[in-house]
Design an enzyme around this catalytic site. Structure first.
Site, short mmCIF file in Angstrom:
data_model
loop_
_atom_site.label_atom_id
_atom_site.label_comp_id
_atom_site.label_asym_id
_atom_site.label_seq_id
_atom_site.Cartn_x
_atom_site.Cartn_y
_atom_site.Cartn_z
N TYR A 158 0.83 -1.33 -0.10
CA TYR A 158 0.06 0.00 -0.04
C TYR A 158 1.01 1.26 -0.06
O TYR A 158 1.77 1.46 0.88
CB TYR A 158 -0.96 0.10 1.30
CG TYR A 158 -1.78 1.05 1.34
CD1 TYR A 158 -2.93 1.40 0.65
CD2 TYR A 158 -1.56 2.27 1.93
CE1 TYR A 158 -3.84 2.38 0.84
CE2 TYR A 158 -2.31 3.50 2.03
CZ TYR A 158 -3.41 3.57 1.27
OH TYR A 158 -4.25 4.73 1.44
N ASP A 238 9.51 2.76 0.81
CA ASP A 238 8.31 3.70 1.44
C ASP A 238 8.33 3.69 3.01
O ASP A 238 8.06 2.61 3.39
CB ASP A 238 7.09 2.99 0.68
CG ASP A 238 5.76 3.96 1.34
OD1 ASP A 238 5.81 4.73 2.39
OD2 ASP A 238 4.64 3.67 0.68
N LYS A 265 2.55 10.89 7.41
CA LYS A 265 1.93 10.60 8.80
C LYS A 265 2.50 11.55 9.75
O LYS A 265 2.14 12.92 9.51
CB LYS A 265 2.11 9.31 8.93
CG LYS A 265 2.04 8.08 7.88
CD LYS A 265 0.37 7.94 8.00
CE LYS A 265 0.09 6.86 6.97
NZ LYS A 265 -1.47 6.74 6.87
#
Length: 439
Positions: A158, A238, A265
């Protein structure tokens, strides 16, 4: 005691509905302006989502006044809790003394970029508004640098709402072609894919998949590093989720050096945030002083609130010592949960302050969970739902999929209470969750 899992879920759902009478009408009203009453798919739960009214410290309060200890941590973005005093000061100060949306280059972007480059040991970086954007622009950089199109990705990966590969290429992905899909944690699969595709621009991978907290093996990551170097492709890790696992990110903990990384985030100090960076020669494709360079615009990617909140969060709050302390607490919690789950169909995977509770019909153990496909084949979705409902009823904010992210404001006592509540769940439903032959 319910005789079947279905009966247990029915009883737990009835308690859920009874305990949240004010949430349902808010949800029903939202359907008039939001499709399905929802603007973030992950947060939809049946029969209706609990409506959270506010957050304080490490707790959440819903429309009915029910209080929850938050173990979701805004899917890892809520690292600082809901009302960290130093971040509140930074945000208010920026609003009062700096102003909003300056529409110009400002000194705060250089200050924070310098800190991020030093912290994560990268040459150059650029800000974005989200981790999704960071990954999109990172892939564009790799394609321009190599003059190739194909990107190697991994099943279960993801990289954002339009860069998702649960078991194949998601239908709403930004591209439906140009992907080389390989099994996660499969070094031989990586080698085979490179042998069959001579035009791969980049490989993008999570060093621990956020969907299920499945860690990559060092052998797997080293194989990607070797094959990308040999092929002249760009290696991207990532770290949108995992950069919080050590002062320099998970890749530093594992001793792996990619060409580029992506971030997101928590690094916005509670504000929307994304960034990507790495080797100066690759990042130079975005140098606006060079004719023919790629453009990279975004109204809010150098906004003053994020730049000030993020800088304070990383320079004063989530220091190297704080990183070590929080992740050690997470390791302790995971060990204790593993002890509680012994002899049951449940287990827990993860690293540091990030983890995921799994339940399978076969009692699969963390060492066997090397890829998402292996888990999906034996996933006990009914028992997972029962665990979620039971923990909510006990006052713990958890996700149906089992993801846990600790925040800095969670006290040790709350972690102990979570472990104790999990033990009570296991005792209560032992007949339904025990492995055959377990005492």
């Amino acid at each position: 005691m319910p005789a079947t899992v279905a009966e247990a879920i029915e009883a737990a759902t009835a308690r859920y509905v009874e305990k949240n009478p004010k949430s349902k009408p808010v949800f029903e009203k939202a359907k008039a302006s939001l499709p399905g009453g929802n603007t973030r798919t992950l947060l939809y739960t049946a029969p209706f989502p609990i409506i959270i009214h506010k957050g304080e410290g490490h707790k959440l309060i819903d429309e009915d006044g029910n209080v929850y200890q938050d173990f979701v941590g805004e899917m890892t973005a809520g690292l600082f809790g809901h009302s960290h005093p130093r971040l509140q000061e930074a945000i208010i100060s920026a609003v009062k003394s700096v102003g909003l949306s300056l529409g110009a280059t400002n000194p705060y972007e250089q200050r924070y970029a310098e800190l991020i480059c030093s912290r994560f040991d990268i040459d150059r970086m650029r800000f974005t508004n989200s981790g999704t954007e960071a990954n999109l622009h990172c892939l564009a950089a790799a394609r321009r640098y190599t003059n190739r199109r194909k990107i190697m990705v991994f099943r279960g990966g993801y990289h954002g709402s339009v860069l998702s590969f649960p078991s194949n290429v998601s239908p709403n992905n930004v591209d439906l072609g140009d992907w080389v899909l390989v099994q996660y944690n499969d070094p031989d699969g990586v080698k085979k894919a490179f042998s069959e595709n001579k035009d791969i621009a980049a490989v993008i991978v999570e060093a621990m998949q956020g969907n299920g907290a499945i860690p990559a093996t060092v052998e797997f990551l080293k194989t990607i590093r070797a094959e990308t170097t040999k092929a002249g492709a760009v290696f991207i890790i990532d770290e949108v989720v995992t950069s919080r696992l050590s002062p320099g990110g998970l890749r530093k903990l594992l001793g792996i050096e990619p060409d580029l990384i992506t971030l997101g985030k928590y690094l916005g100090g509670g504000m929307p945030f994304g960034a990507f960076g790495g080797r100066a020669d690759i990042m130079s494709v975005y140098d606006p002083s060079v004719a023919g360079s790629l453009t990279h615009n975004g109204t809010f990617q150098n906004n003053t609130i994020m730049l000030n909140a993020g800088y304070v969060g990383m320079s004063e709050v989530y220091t190297a010592d704080a990183v070590e302390l929080l992740n050690n607490r997470g390791e302790h919690m995971r060990r204790k949960l593993a002890e509680v789950f012994k002899g049951t169909k449940f287990c827990v995977t993860g690293r540091g302050s990030l983890m995921c509770v799994h339940v399978t019909n076969t009692g699969m153990q963390p060492s066997q969970m090397t890829c998402k496909d292996a888990i999906i084949a034996v996933d006990a979705l009914d028992l997972r739902k029962l665990f979620w409902l039971d923990l909510l009823d006990a006052g713990f904010w958890v996700q149906p999929r089992g993801s846990i992210a600790l925040n800095l404001q969670i006290p040790d006592e709350a972690i102990k209470e979570f472990i104790d509540a999990t033990a009570r769940f296991c005792d209560k439903y032992r007949a339904l969750i025990a492995l055959p032959g377990a005492s």
